[in-house]
Design an enzyme around this catalytic site. Structure first.
Site, PDB file in Angstrom:
ATOM      1  N   GLU A  75     -38.259 -17.654 -11.601  1.00 21.79           N
ATOM      2  CA  GLU A  75     -37.412 -18.762 -11.167  1.00 21.79           C
ATOM      3  C   GLU A  75     -36.991 -18.657  -9.693  1.00 21.79           C
ATOM      4  O   GLU A  75     -35.977 -19.228  -9.285  1.00 21.79           O
ATOM      5  CB  GLU A  75     -36.157 -18.839 -12.047  1.00 21.79           C
ATOM      6  N   TYR A 121      -9.455 -26.972 -14.964  1.00 28.68           N
ATOM      7  CA  TYR A 121     -10.232 -25.815 -14.529  1.00 28.68           C
ATOM      8  C   TYR A 121     -11.693 -26.132 -14.303  1.00 28.68           C
ATOM      9  O   TYR A 121     -12.352 -25.511 -13.448  1.00 28.68           O
ATOM     10  CB  TYR A 121     -10.036 -24.652 -15.509  1.00 28.68           C
TER      11      TYR A 121
END
Length: 214
Positions: A75, A121
């Protein structure tokens, strides 16, 4: 080996084990990287994040060439696209966490805002999360898709694949990834219910108070 590199190697092993032990990425899935002053450290290809060896992590130079350790994750295009788009990023975390990956597979997930602002959050640590179209894992085709979104978005969902998060440190990237996954779980748990999203002025207040656009 510099003190910076030694600390980064220890951090990759510690956080990789933590993520694996808590079931946030199974088997040999997921990959982590850290940008160093003289290159990069990556988790090796086909490695399990729960059993990383600090001495066998993949060390790449500034041009992306392997200079020490085992061959790196396939990746690389995904990680380097984030580093190119976000010059201040020092770490990238890619997992196959269950709930965020589930959202990346649902046809009706908003491609521009896959993780709605249902808690402060997720706004503070993650922000708005777009989805990029599916590409074969490891394909360089993902790079332009990431470079298009990443300057404004530290977190992205890969279509039918899973989440990726960049951060100013490995710890920050891991914490943001954890928040993304937990919020994805809440989104799926409350699917079909009447959910109160944070209003635009509440989001603006968070951004101003915590300097989120810096």
């Amino acid at each position: 080996m510099s003190g910076e590199e030694k600390k980064a190697r220890e951090g990759l092993v510690r956080w990789g084990k933590s993520l694996f032990d808590r079931g946030l990425t199974p088997g040999s899935s997921g990959n982590l990287s850290v940008r160093l002053d003289d290159g990069y450290l990556f988790t090796p290809t086909n490695s399990c994040l729960g059993f990383l060896d600090a001495d066998r992590l993949s060390k790449l130079d500034g041009e992306g060439r392997l200079v020490a350790g085992d061959p790196p994750t396939k990746e690389l295009p995904l990680h380097f696209a984030f580093y190119q788009a976000r010059p201040l990023a020092r770490a990238v975390v890619h997992l196959h966490s269950t709930h965020a990956t589930a959202l990346s597979c649902l046809a009706d997930t908003d491609p521009d805002d896959a993780i709605p602002p249902i808690t402060p959050y997720v706004v503070m640590r993650v922000g708005k999360v777009p989805i990029v179209p599916y590409t074969r894992p490891g394909s360089a085709d993902v790079a332009p898709l990431i470079r298009d979104k990443a300057p404004d978005h530290p977190a992205i969902l890969l279509g039918n694949h899973g989440p990726v998060v960049a951060g100013a440190s490995l710890e920050a990237a891991v914490f943001a990834m954890e928040e993304l996954e937990e919020t994805a779980r809440l989104v799926l748990l409350t699917r079909g219910m009447k959910v109160r999203h944070l209003a635009s002025q509440e989001i603006a207040d968070l951004e101003a108070t915590f300097k989120l656009r810096g």
